[in-house]
Design a protein around this motif. Structure first.
Motif, PDB file in Angstrom:
ATOM      1  N   GLN A   1     -17.178  -2.297   9.296  1.00 42.48           N
ATOM      2  CA  GLN A   1     -16.944  -1.509   8.236  1.00 42.48           C
ATOM      3  C   GLN A   1     -15.945  -2.448   7.103  1.00 42.48           C
ATOM      4  O   GLN A   1     -15.117  -2.994   7.590  1.00 42.48           O
ATOM      5  N   VAL A   2     -16.362  -1.833   5.835  1.00 42.31           N
ATOM      6  CA  VAL A   2     -15.465  -2.588   4.721  1.00 42.31           C
ATOM      7  C   VAL A   2     -14.469  -1.680   4.411  1.00 42.31           C
ATOM      8  O   VAL A   2     -14.380  -0.552   4.331  1.00 42.31           O
ATOM      9  N   HIS A   3     -13.225  -2.285   4.293  1.00 45.52           N
ATOM     10  CA  HIS A   3     -11.949  -1.365   4.085  1.00 45.52           C
ATOM     11  C   HIS A   3     -11.139  -2.267   3.265  1.00 45.52           C
ATOM     12  O   HIS A   3     -10.999  -3.329   3.207  1.00 45.52           O
ATOM     13  N   LEU A   4     -10.477  -1.471   2.137  1.00 44.21           N
ATOM     14  CA  LEU A   4      -9.342  -1.957   1.521  1.00 44.21           C
ATOM     15  C   LEU A   4      -7.945  -1.177   1.772  1.00 44.21           C
ATOM     16  O   LEU A   4      -8.033  -0.104   1.727  1.00 44.21           O
ATOM     17  N   VAL A   5      -7.031  -1.656   2.224  1.00 47.93           N
ATOM     18  CA  VAL A   5      -5.777  -1.167   2.631  1.00 47.93           C
ATOM     19  C   VAL A   5      -4.683  -1.604   1.905  1.00 47.93           C
ATOM     20  O   VAL A   5      -4.348  -2.651   1.639  1.00 47.93           O
ATOM     21  N   GLU A   6      -4.064  -0.518   1.143  1.00 47.67           N
ATOM     22  CA  GLU A   6      -2.911  -0.693   0.319  1.00 47.67           C
ATOM     23  C   GLU A   6      -1.788  -0.605   0.990  1.00 47.67           C
ATOM     24  O   GLU A   6      -1.507   0.286   2.092  1.00 47.67           O
ATOM     25  N   ARG A  27     -15.819  -7.544   4.529  1.00 49.11           N
ATOM     26  CA  ARG A  27     -16.377  -8.707   3.591  1.00 49.11           C
ATOM     27  C   ARG A  27     -15.382  -9.139   2.582  1.00 49.11           C
ATOM     28  O   ARG A  27     -14.417  -8.823   2.445  1.00 49.11           O
ATOM     29  N   THR A  28     -15.937 -10.166   2.173  1.00 48.06           N
ATOM     30  CA  THR A  28     -15.031 -11.105   1.033  1.00 48.06           C
ATOM     31  C   THR A  28     -15.351 -10.287  -0.067  1.00 48.06           C
ATOM     32  O   THR A  28     -16.562  -9.841  -0.628  1.00 48.06           O
ATOM     33  N   PHE A  29     -14.180 -10.242  -0.711  1.00 51.59           N
ATOM     34  CA  PHE A  29     -14.183  -9.700  -2.422  1.00 51.59           C
ATOM     35  C   PHE A  29     -14.038 -10.673  -3.335  1.00 51.59           C
ATOM     36  O   PHE A  29     -13.739 -10.468  -4.691  1.00 51.59           O
ATOM     37  N   SER A  30     -14.050 -12.009  -2.807  1.00 53.44           N
ATOM     38  CA  SER A  30     -13.896 -13.134  -3.739  1.00 53.44           C
ATOM     39  C   SER A  30     -14.459 -13.168  -5.205  1.00 53.44           C
ATOM     40  O   SER A  30     -13.968 -13.818  -6.174  1.00 53.44           O
ATOM     41  N   SER A  31     -15.773 -12.580  -5.183  1.00 54.97           N
ATOM     42  CA  SER A  31     -16.566 -12.737  -6.238  1.00 54.97           C
ATOM     43  C   SER A  31     -16.551 -11.649  -7.352  1.00 54.97           C
ATOM     44  O   SER A  31     -17.231 -11.392  -8.204  1.00 54.97           O
ATOM     45  N   ALA A  75      -8.392 -16.801  -1.058  1.00 54.21           N
ATOM     46  CA  ALA A  75      -8.863 -17.271   0.414  1.00 54.21           C
ATOM     47  C   ALA A  75      -8.192 -16.253   1.287  1.00 54.21           C
ATOM     48  O   ALA A  75      -8.925 -16.291   2.411  1.00 54.21           O
ATOM     49  N   LYS A  76      -7.284 -15.473   0.861  1.00 51.62           N
ATOM     50  CA  LYS A  76      -6.646 -14.478   1.871  1.00 51.62           C
ATOM     51  C   LYS A  76      -7.435 -12.957   1.685  1.00 51.62           C
ATOM     52  O   LYS A  76      -7.088 -12.253   2.264  1.00 51.62           O
ATOM     53  N   ASN A  77      -8.257 -13.002   0.509  1.00 52.48           N
ATOM     54  CA  ASN A  77      -9.026 -11.653   0.427  1.00 52.48           C
ATOM     55  C   ASN A  77      -7.888 -10.589  -0.057  1.00 52.48           C
ATOM     56  O   ASN A  77      -8.093  -9.392   0.629  1.00 52.48           O
ATOM     57  N   THR A  78      -6.957 -10.917  -0.781  1.00 50.74           N
ATOM     58  CA  THR A  78      -5.773  -9.899  -1.142  1.00 50.74           C
ATOM     59  C   THR A  78      -5.606  -9.836  -2.580  1.00 50.74           C
ATOM     60  O   THR A  78      -5.894 -10.900  -3.102  1.00 50.74           O
ATOM     61  N   ASP A  90       5.726   6.230 -13.707  1.00 43.60           N
ATOM     62  CA  ASP A  90       5.028   5.378 -12.693  1.00 43.60           C
ATOM     63  C   ASP A  90       4.554   6.059 -11.500  1.00 43.60           C
ATOM     64  O   ASP A  90       3.880   5.451 -10.599  1.00 43.60           O
ATOM     65  N   THR A  91       5.651   7.070 -11.082  1.00 40.23           N
ATOM     66  CA  THR A  91       5.247   7.706  -9.753  1.00 40.23           C
ATOM     67  C   THR A  91       3.738   8.063  -9.681  1.00 40.23           C
ATOM     68  O   THR A  91       3.420   9.010 -10.456  1.00 40.23           O
ATOM     69  N   ALA A  92       3.300   7.741  -8.533  1.00 38.49           N
ATOM     70  CA  ALA A  92       1.816   8.064  -8.388  1.00 38.49           C
ATOM     71  C   ALA A  92       1.501   7.299  -7.189  1.00 38.49           C
ATOM     72  O   ALA A  92       2.088   6.528  -6.301  1.00 38.49           O
ATOM     73  N   VAL A  93       0.292   7.759  -6.488  1.00 40.70           N
ATOM     74  CA  VAL A  93      -0.315   7.137  -5.391  1.00 40.70           C
ATOM     75  C   VAL A  93      -1.224   5.981  -5.888  1.00 40.70           C
ATOM     76  O   VAL A  93      -2.032   6.225  -6.900  1.00 40.70           O
ATOM     77  N   TYR A  94      -1.189   4.819  -5.556  1.00 46.06           N
ATOM     78  CA  TYR A  94      -1.650   3.361  -6.091  1.00 46.06           C
ATOM     79  C   TYR A  94      -2.915   2.984  -5.113  1.00 46.06           C
ATOM     80  O   TYR A  94      -2.609   2.985  -3.857  1.00 46.06           O
ATOM     81  N   TYR A  95      -3.977   2.842  -5.891  1.00 40.81           N
ATOM     82  CA  TYR A  95      -5.030   2.346  -4.875  1.00 40.81           C
ATOM     83  C   TYR A  95      -5.614   1.079  -5.430  1.00 40.81           C
ATOM     84  O   TYR A  95      -5.572   0.993  -6.680  1.00 40.81           O
ATOM     85  N   CYS A  96      -6.260   0.369  -4.575  1.00 38.65           N
ATOM     86  CA  CYS A  96      -6.966  -0.878  -5.142  1.00 38.65           C
ATOM     87  C   CYS A  96      -8.414  -0.655  -4.917  1.00 38.65           C
ATOM     88  O   CYS A  96      -9.054   0.163  -4.064  1.00 38.65           O
ATOM     89  N   ASN A  97      -9.314  -1.296  -5.707  1.00 40.15           N
ATOM     90  CA  ASN A  97     -10.605  -0.888  -5.721  1.00 40.15           C
ATOM     91  C   ASN A  97     -11.455  -2.131  -6.281  1.00 40.15           C
ATOM     92  O   ASN A  97     -10.546  -2.705  -7.233  1.00 40.15           O
ATOM     93  N   VAL A  98     -12.556  -2.360  -6.218  1.00 42.20           N
ATOM     94  CA  VAL A  98     -13.524  -3.062  -7.071  1.00 42.20           C
ATOM     95  C   VAL A  98     -13.553  -2.372  -8.421  1.00 42.20           C
ATOM     96  O   VAL A  98     -13.265  -1.349  -8.593  1.00 42.20           O
ATOM     97  N   ASN A  99     -13.579  -3.318  -9.568  1.00 42.17           N
ATOM     98  CA  ASN A  99     -13.545  -2.673 -10.866  1.00 42.17           C
ATOM     99  C   ASN A  99     -14.830  -3.006 -11.642  1.00 42.17           C
ATOM    100  O   ASN A  99     -15.261  -4.283 -11.882  1.00 42.17           O
ATOM    101  N   PRO A 100     -15.977  -2.083 -11.875  1.00 37.84           N
ATOM    102  CA  PRO A 100     -15.598  -0.730 -11.980  1.00 37.84           C
ATOM    103  C   PRO A 100     -15.754  -0.171 -10.362  1.00 37.84           C
ATOM    104  O   PRO A 100     -16.333  -0.733  -9.385  1.00 37.84           O
TER     105      PRO A 100
END
Length: 116
Positions: A1-6, A27-31, A75-78, A90-100
């Motif tokens: 499974q693919v995960h992004l963990v903040e 998976r790699t998100f380097s591209s 290289a570290k996929n971060t 700025d108070t909020a829950v912050y998420y990362c994702n690909v864009n879009p």
């Protein structure tokens, strides 16, 4: 499974700093273009910062320009978000994702709380 963990969120006083991290697995998100998004209570999720695959081309929402810096380590996929001069808004829950963003990559996010 693919995960992004903040990670890296927390509670700080106005003017403080935090460094958020997003670790990818499966998976790699380097591209991919990557982004940091946030959602405050009662508001829609919004894009605050993004970078292209190399990290050289960046975008910042006007509300965070000059205070936040997005960076990535392919290289570290971060992906990271350095947040300085934090404000209560700025108070909020912050998420990362690909864009879009793609729905299958939304994680739990990390809470950032800035007190005045």
């Amino acid at each position: 499974q693919v995960h992004l963990v903040e990670s890296g969120g927390g509670s700080v006083q106005a003017g403080g700093s935090l460094r958020l991290s997003c670790a990818a697995s499966g998976r790699t998100f380097s591209s991919d273009n990557m982004g940091w998004f946030r959602q405050a209570p009662g508001k829609e999720r919004e894009l605050v910062a993004s970078c292209n695959w190399s990290g050289r081309i960046t975008y910042y929402a006007d509300s965070v320009k000059g205070r936040f810096t997005i960076s990535r380590d392919r290289a570290k996929n971060t992906v990271h978000l350095q947040m300085n001069s934090l404000k209560p808004e700025d108070t909020a829950v912050y998420y990362c994702n690909v864009n879009p963003p793609e729905w299958q990559y939304w994680g739990q996010g990390t809470q950032v709380t800035v007190s005045s």
